[in-house]
Design an enzyme around this catalytic site. Structure first.
Site, PDB file in Angstrom:
ATOM      1  N   TRP A 160       0.072  -8.819  -0.929  1.00  0.00           N
ATOM      2  CA  TRP A 160      -0.708  -8.322  -2.056  1.00  0.00           C
ATOM      3  C   TRP A 160      -0.227  -8.825  -3.404  1.00  0.00           C
ATOM      4  CZ3 TRP A 160       2.945  -6.045  -4.990  1.00  0.00           C
ATOM      5  CH2 TRP A 160       4.061  -5.514  -4.344  1.00  0.00           C
ATOM      6  N   ASN A 161       0.987  -9.343  -3.496  1.00  0.00           N
ATOM      7  CA  ASN A 161       1.559  -9.564  -4.829  1.00  0.00           C
ATOM      8  C   ASN A 161       1.032 -10.816  -5.518  1.00  0.00           C
ATOM      9  OD1 ASN A 161       3.077 -10.917  -2.742  1.00  0.00           O
ATOM     10  ND2 ASN A 161       4.662 -11.376  -4.251  1.00  0.00           N
ATOM     11  N   LYS A 205      -5.641 -12.716   7.409  1.00  0.00           N
ATOM     12  CA  LYS A 205      -5.658 -11.288   7.115  1.00  0.00           C
ATOM     13  C   LYS A 205      -4.961 -11.079   5.774  1.00  0.00           C
ATOM     14  CE  LYS A 205      -3.271  -7.703   7.333  1.00  0.00           C
ATOM     15  NZ  LYS A 205      -3.944  -6.945   6.254  1.00  0.00           N
ATOM     16  N   PRO A 206      -5.731 -10.968   4.690  1.00  0.00           N
ATOM     17  CA  PRO A 206      -5.108 -10.622   3.416  1.00  0.00           C
ATOM     18  C   PRO A 206      -4.834  -9.127   3.363  1.00  0.00           C
ATOM     19  CG  PRO A 206      -7.466 -10.811   3.120  1.00  0.00           C
ATOM     20  CD  PRO A 206      -7.182 -11.134   4.564  1.00  0.00           C
ATOM     21  N   ASP A 207      -3.943  -8.716   2.453  1.00  0.00           N
ATOM     22  CA  ASP A 207      -3.779  -7.294   2.220  1.00  0.00           C
ATOM     23  C   ASP A 207      -5.109  -6.733   1.714  1.00  0.00           C
ATOM     24  OD1 ASP A 207      -3.077  -4.806   0.514  1.00  0.00           O
ATOM     25  OD2 ASP A 207      -1.219  -5.220   1.597  1.00  0.00           O
ATOM     26  N   SER A 241       7.681  -8.678   4.024  1.00  0.00           N
ATOM     27  CA  SER A 241       9.022  -8.104   4.165  1.00  0.00           C
ATOM     28  C   SER A 241       9.759  -8.728   5.343  1.00  0.00           C
ATOM     29  CB  SER A 241       8.920  -6.588   4.373  1.00  0.00           C
ATOM     30  OG  SER A 241       8.411  -6.296   5.659  1.00  0.00           O
ATOM     31  N   GLU A 244       7.978 -16.554   4.936  1.00  0.00           N
ATOM     32  CA  GLU A 244       8.685 -16.355   3.679  1.00  0.00           C
ATOM     33  C   GLU A 244       8.864 -14.859   3.494  1.00  0.00           C
ATOM     34  OE1 GLU A 244       7.743 -16.381  -0.869  1.00  0.00           O
ATOM     35  OE2 GLU A 244       7.801 -18.468  -0.183  1.00  0.00           O
ATOM     36  N   LEU A 245      10.129 -14.437   3.410  1.00  0.00           N
ATOM     37  CA  LEU A 245      10.426 -13.009   3.467  1.00  0.00           C
ATOM     38  C   LEU A 245      11.119 -12.560   2.181  1.00  0.00           C
ATOM     39  CD1 LEU A 245      11.564 -13.081   7.206  1.00  0.00           C
ATOM     40  CD2 LEU A 245       9.262 -12.734   6.281  1.00  0.00           C
ATOM     41  N   CYS A 303       8.377 -12.943  -5.165  1.00  0.00           N
ATOM     42  CA  CYS A 303       9.419 -13.176  -4.159  1.00  0.00           C
ATOM     43  C   CYS A 303      10.604 -13.938  -4.732  1.00  0.00           C
ATOM     44  CB  CYS A 303       8.823 -13.959  -2.990  1.00  0.00           C
ATOM     45  SG  CYS A 303       7.441 -13.145  -2.164  1.00  0.00           S
ATOM     46  N   GLU A 335      16.259  -5.485  -1.627  1.00  0.00           N
ATOM     47  CA  GLU A 335      15.237  -6.000  -2.527  1.00  0.00           C
ATOM     48  C   GLU A 335      14.476  -4.832  -3.153  1.00  0.00           C
ATOM     49  OE1 GLU A 335      11.963  -9.548  -2.419  1.00  0.00           O
ATOM     50  OE2 GLU A 335      11.970  -8.162  -0.724  1.00  0.00           O
TER      51      GLU A 335
END
Length: 524
Positions: A164-165, A188-190, A240, A261-262, A295, A393
């Site tokens: 979502w960010n 699948k987007p938020d 996450s 990418e977390l 991120c 984080e």
């Protein structure tokens, strides 16, 4: 106290026009209904289709049926779609900026960073995809006698789960190289930021992408996400670390590749010879872009003890002068957090730190007078384990301050985390800064810039190590991961076996002498 400004000259719209929602969701498979909300008001923005588990399979069927014809098009024809998309994106960006702000609450300048990043990706892969994907000749087993060609084939249907960010950059920005490589995409987007992703898809369709090639499924992550992983030929995920591990486990069970990418706990290192005015300005970007919901933003300020006090005097003053607000217009320095969940995390981290002895140099408060999820940009000193903010984080506008005595200690402190996504090093001595950068256990390092220098250098790979993920976006790795390599080796004149009357012993002797000669002649 941080400067506030009115929410907007006219309050943000409470809903997105129904005709626009209908246009953007055309072709989206979903028999149920769900809604997205705006963090600027906390109220619903639009009603959207909701995809069931069985309907996810249908989306993959549609994408899979369309993919072969798309892959059969010449790569230059697919790349031309990206270049037309680039132009449409820049021409129609105002509508996209409004959607990004409405769905994320971020300042308009930070929304525009997404436009910049996507335009650069479209241009790069639109220009370079034919070269990345061209057949490559390799040296063969026998010089001149073995002809070897490496081909690149699309994987099929890529399952893409985006967060979502950064709803524009992390949806279409990651889809572009997959598509130009000849794949179809099921994304699948938020749900809370789905309109931005759907808007990007509509632009790409206007640029010439067949609609069936990019399918979108909507719904709760724990319901829809596993179904995407279940059916995909390759999976990309940004989010996450905990969820990324689950995605990787599910994909591994099917022997399907992943790119993840977390999380991050990114350090900003200020050496004792840094230009403090430039560094303070960079720290504002590093820590508070998109309200810290980036991120690769900095959550740890590592300051050389000789300049720490002077830096903090200037930095705290500049932080307190930041303009907070939510106008759908330019001129705001920081916007809102994206949700009640993020506000709760930020609040819990700050309150825990203070209760354990941390000092708030500025900020440290929610701002409900500006909107439901606003939180002041916050600087914390005296942070140490086991405070939550020390090792976890936060993903919000909170940065902790740490001091070091020399370059070696700075490196040790920077690397003292399970994460390894991004870092920055600030110094007037570029050679010294590069030496420090090379010792950091992170995927990318910016010298005298917050994050944009590395992320915007689209030809270079971008990604994390450790708990920050696996795989890379951008550059050659960012497109080749969406392909399978195939080696075609043609043997000419003589076989790879005894011939011309040689028995096994004499053939082995001939091969031994040949191998020694090839080494002497420096063949690879």
């Amino acid at each position: 106290m941080t400067t506030a400004q009115p929410a907007s000259p006219a309050h943000p719209p409470r809903v997105v026009p129904a005709e626009l929602v209908e246009q953007l969701t055309r072709g989206v498979i979903g028999s149920g209904r769900t809604a997205c909300h705006s963090p600027l008001t906390g109220l619903p923005l639009a009603e959207l289709p909701e995809t069931s588990e069985d309907e996810v399979a249908l989306a993959f069927d549609r994408a899979g049926a369309a993919q072969p014809a798309w892959a059969a098009r010449p790569v230059r024809e697919r790349a031309a779609v990206l270049l037309r998309f680039h132009d449409l994106l820049l021409r129609r960006q105002d509508a996209g900026l409004d959607l990004i702000q409405l769905e994320t609450g971020k300042a308009r300048l930070h929304a525009h960073e997404e436009v910049q990043a996507v335009a650069m990706a479209a241009r790069h892969y639109g220009r370079r995809a034919p070269a990345y994907l061209r057949p490559v000749r390799h040296g063969g087993a026998f010089p001149l006698l073995t002809r070897v060609t490496e081909l690149r084939h699309p994987r099929g249907v890529v399952g893409h789960i985006s967060p979502w960010n950064y709803p524009l950059e992390l949806s279409v920005g990651d889809a572009l190289p997959a598509l130009v490589a000849g794949n179809a995409v099921v994304m699948k987007p938020d749900t809370e930021t789905a309109l931005t992703a759907l808007w990007a898809r509509s632009l790409l369709i206007d640029a010439g992408l067949p609609p069936e090639v990019w399918q979108v499924v909507l719904g709760e992550g724990p319901v829809v996400g596993p179904q995407v992983v279940r059916h995909a030929d390759y999976v990309t995920f940004t989010g996450s670390t905990r969820t990324g591990r689950e995605v990787a486990e599910r994909a591994a069970a099917r022997l399907v590749g992943v790119s993840l990418e977390l999380g991050g706990k990114n350090p900003m290192i200020v050496l004792d010879d840094a230009d403090l005015d430039r560094t303070v300005a960079g720290a504002l970007r590093a820590c508070f872009a998109s309200a810290g919901q980036l991120c690769i933003s900095a959550e740890r300020l590592l300051l050389h003890e000789r300049v720490a006090d002077a830096f903090l005097d200037r930095f705290v003053e500049r932080v307190e002068a930041l303009r907070l607000g939510a106008p759908l217009d330019w001129g705001t320095d920081m916007g809102s957090l994206c949700s009640q969940r993020q506000l709760d995390v930020v609040t819990r981290h700050v309150e825990d730190a203070v209760a354990r002895g941390a000092k708030v140099l500025t900020g440290g408060r929610p701002r409900p007078d500006l909107g439901p999820y606003f939180y002041e940009p916050t600087v914390l000193a005296d942070v140490a384990p086991p405070m939550l903010v020390c090792d976890n984080e936060t993903f919000g506008p909170v940065v902790s301050v740490h001091r070091f005595a020399d370059d070696a200690e700075a490196v040790v402190r920077a690397n003292a985390t399970r994460y390894g996504l991004n870092a920055s090093v600030w110094s007037r001595d570029a050679r010294r800064a590069r030496r420090v950068a090379a010792r950091l256990r992170v995927g990318s390092v910016n010298v005298n810039e917050a994050y944009g220098a590395a992320y915007g250098s689209i030809q270079a790979p971008m990604g994390g190590v450790g708990d920050s993920g696996i795989g890379r976006r951008h550059g050659a790795e960012g497109i080749l991961k969406y392909t399978e390599s195939q080696t075609v080796a043609e043997q000419r004149l003589v076989p790879m076996a005894p011939a011309f009357g040689l028995d096994d012993r004499r053939y082995a002797g001939l091969m031994t002498r040949s191998l020694k000669a090839l080494k002497t002649l420096r063949f690879r």
